[in-house]
Design a protein around this motif. Structure first.
Motif, PDB file in Angstrom:
ATOM      1  N   GLU A 152       0.844  -1.198   0.000  1.00 29.32           N
ATOM      2  CA  GLU A 152       0.000   0.000   0.000  1.00 29.32           C
ATOM      3  C   GLU A 152       0.883   1.254   0.000  1.00 29.32           C
ATOM      4  O   GLU A 152       1.887   1.299   0.705  1.00 29.32           O
ATOM      5  CB  GLU A 152      -0.898   0.031   1.237  1.00 29.32           C
ATOM      6  N   PRO A 153       0.499   2.292  -0.785  1.00 27.42           N
ATOM      7  CA  PRO A 153       1.328   3.508  -0.856  1.00 27.42           C
ATOM      8  C   PRO A 153       1.624   4.122   0.505  1.00 27.42           C
ATOM      9  O   PRO A 153       2.748   4.588   0.742  1.00 27.42           O
ATOM     10  CB  PRO A 153       0.474   4.446  -1.719  1.00 27.42           C
ATOM     11  N   ARG A 154       0.656   4.125   1.433  1.00 25.66           N
ATOM     12  CA  ARG A 154       0.900   4.751   2.732  1.00 25.66           C
ATOM     13  C   ARG A 154       1.969   3.999   3.523  1.00 25.66           C
ATOM     14  O   ARG A 154       2.777   4.603   4.225  1.00 25.66           O
ATOM     15  CB  ARG A 154      -0.389   4.834   3.540  1.00 25.66           C
ATOM     16  N   TYR A 155       1.984   2.669   3.378  1.00 25.25           N
ATOM     17  CA  TYR A 155       2.973   1.901   4.135  1.00 25.25           C
ATOM     18  C   TYR A 155       4.324   1.840   3.420  1.00 25.25           C
ATOM     19  O   TYR A 155       5.361   1.678   4.061  1.00 25.25           O
ATOM     20  CB  TYR A 155       2.426   0.513   4.446  1.00 25.25           C
ATOM     21  N   ILE A 156       4.308   1.968   2.098  1.00 30.14           N
ATOM     22  CA  ILE A 156       5.574   2.132   1.373  1.00 30.14           C
ATOM     23  C   ILE A 156       6.254   3.412   1.851  1.00 30.14           C
ATOM     24  O   ILE A 156       7.468   3.441   2.113  1.00 30.14           O
ATOM     25  CB  ILE A 156       5.327   2.167  -0.150  1.00 30.14           C
ATOM     26  N   GLN A 157       5.468   4.489   1.974  1.00 26.81           N
ATOM     27  CA  GLN A 157       6.015   5.753   2.481  1.00 26.81           C
ATOM     28  C   GLN A 157       6.532   5.588   3.908  1.00 26.81           C
ATOM     29  O   GLN A 157       7.629   6.035   4.244  1.00 26.81           O
ATOM     30  CB  GLN A 157       4.938   6.841   2.435  1.00 26.81           C
ATOM     31  N   GLY A 179       7.685  -0.023  -6.323  1.00 24.61           N
ATOM     32  CA  GLY A 179       7.807   0.505  -4.962  1.00 24.61           C
ATOM     33  C   GLY A 179       7.524  -0.503  -3.863  1.00 24.61           C
ATOM     34  O   GLY A 179       7.857  -0.281  -2.697  1.00 24.61           O
ATOM     35  N   ARG A 180       6.870  -1.607  -4.226  1.00 27.89           N
ATOM     36  CA  ARG A 180       6.604  -2.629  -3.215  1.00 27.89           C
ATOM     37  C   ARG A 180       7.907  -3.205  -2.687  1.00 27.89           C
ATOM     38  O   ARG A 180       8.952  -3.120  -3.343  1.00 27.89           O
ATOM     39  CB  ARG A 180       5.746  -3.754  -3.814  1.00 27.89           C
ATOM     40  N   MET A 181       7.853  -3.807  -1.512  1.00 25.09           N
ATOM     41  CA  MET A 181       9.066  -4.412  -0.954  1.00 25.09           C
ATOM     42  C   MET A 181       8.719  -5.530   0.012  1.00 25.09           C
ATOM     43  O   MET A 181       7.628  -5.576   0.583  1.00 25.09           O
ATOM     44  CB  MET A 181       9.923  -3.350  -0.259  1.00 25.09           C
ATOM     45  N   ASP A 182       9.658  -6.442   0.158  1.00 24.48           N
ATOM     46  CA  ASP A 182       9.573  -7.513   1.148  1.00 24.48           C
ATOM     47  C   ASP A 182      10.612  -7.214   2.220  1.00 24.48           C
ATOM     48  O   ASP A 182      11.802  -7.041   1.911  1.00 24.48           O
ATOM     49  CB  ASP A 182       9.867  -8.874   0.511  1.00 24.48           C
ATOM     50  N   ILE A 183      10.151  -7.131   3.467  1.00 20.59           N
ATOM     51  CA  ILE A 183      11.049  -6.750   4.552  1.00 20.59           C
ATOM     52  C   ILE A 183      10.932  -7.717   5.727  1.00 20.59           C
ATOM     53  O   ILE A 183       9.953  -8.437   5.864  1.00 20.59           O
ATOM     54  CB  ILE A 183      10.760  -5.316   5.053  1.00 20.59           C
ATOM     55  N   ARG A 184      11.955  -7.714   6.555  1.00 16.54           N
ATOM     56  CA  ARG A 184      11.896  -8.416   7.849  1.00 16.54           C
ATOM     57  C   ARG A 184      11.951  -7.361   8.939  1.00 16.54           C
ATOM     58  O   ARG A 184      12.752  -6.418   8.871  1.00 16.54           O
ATOM     59  CB  ARG A 184      13.050  -9.395   7.998  1.00 16.54           C
ATOM     60  N   THR A 185      11.079  -7.511   9.924  1.00 12.68           N
ATOM     61  CA  THR A 185      11.042  -6.576  11.043  1.00 12.68           C
ATOM     62  C   THR A 185      11.294  -7.325  12.345  1.00 12.68           C
ATOM     63  O   THR A 185      11.171  -8.547  12.417  1.00 12.68           O
ATOM     64  CB  THR A 185       9.678  -5.863  11.119  1.00 12.68           C
TER      65      THR A 185
END
Length: 207
Positions: free
Chosen positions: A25-30, A71-77
């Motif tokens: 989602e654009p808001r979470y990409i930001q 702009g999408r991404m796969d991340i580890r938190t």
């Protein structure tokens, strides 16, 4: 009081937990791009029954696995601390995402695991025929096993709100006392089903 960008999710993230997320989602990409660029944390408040709940977990971005052209991404938190949400702001001024004023809470660690809890978790894993691999030195063993002992989402949220590790371990002991008899009976039922139609040696009966 502190400010955190917020990423509400229909799950409970625990301190110490690694959580993989696909950001689209654009808001979470930001939000995530800002956290990476400015090396700051964000919060995952629990979204339960169509409501943003008052407790959640502060998270840091530990790794970016992949970035896509759109702009999408796969991340580890990684989970850090529990927080209490004092004021929800949606959206944050000049941003797409929500945020909140929060109180960051310190969890009280317990240097050892209660034997009653350890025994019950081991029994559950034996019944399920699943290998038992947990870090017993974590200081917050309850967070280690919370996703793996059959808690409902509501129960996981109740656990998150307990700030004492001893309270959390007692909570899990009570839960397992209810779950173990159910799992034991389920295993006996499965065994009876497996034996149906097989040749069996009858018990010797004395009349």
């Amino acid at each position: 009081m502190a400010f955190l960008p917020l990423f509400p999710l229909n799950l409970v993230a625990f301190p110490g937990e690694s959580l993989n997320l696909h950001i689209f989602e654009p808001r979470y990409i930001q939000l995530i791009n800002e956290c990476i660029r400015e090396e700051k944390t964000f919060g995952i408040p629990v979204y339960l029954r169509n409501t943003i709940m008052s407790f959640g977990t502060e998270m840091s971005v530990s790794q970016v696995y992949k970035r896509y052209e759109d702009g999408r991404m796969d991340i580890r938190t990684k989970g850090k601390r529990v927080f209490q949400l004092d004021r929800f702001i949606n959206p944050v001024p000049d941003r797409l995402y929500a945020g909140g004023e929060v109180t960051l809470l310190d969890n009280t660690p317990l240097p050892e695991v209660m034997s009653g809890l350890l025994d019950r978790v081991r029994k559950l894993y034996h019944l399920l025929q699943v290998p038992f691999h947990f870090d017993l030195e974590t200081g917050n063993f309850s967070f280690e096993v919370a996703h793996k002992v059959g808690l409902s989402l509501d129960q996981e949220y109740d656990l998150l709100r307990l700030l004492s590790e001893s309270e959390r371990q007692v909570f899990l002991i009570r839960h397992l006392e209810e779950v173990l008899p159910v799992v034991s009976e389920m295993e006996r039922t499965k065994e009876r089903i497996r034996m149906n139609g097989h040749f069996r040696s009858p018990d010797l009966l004395n009349f």
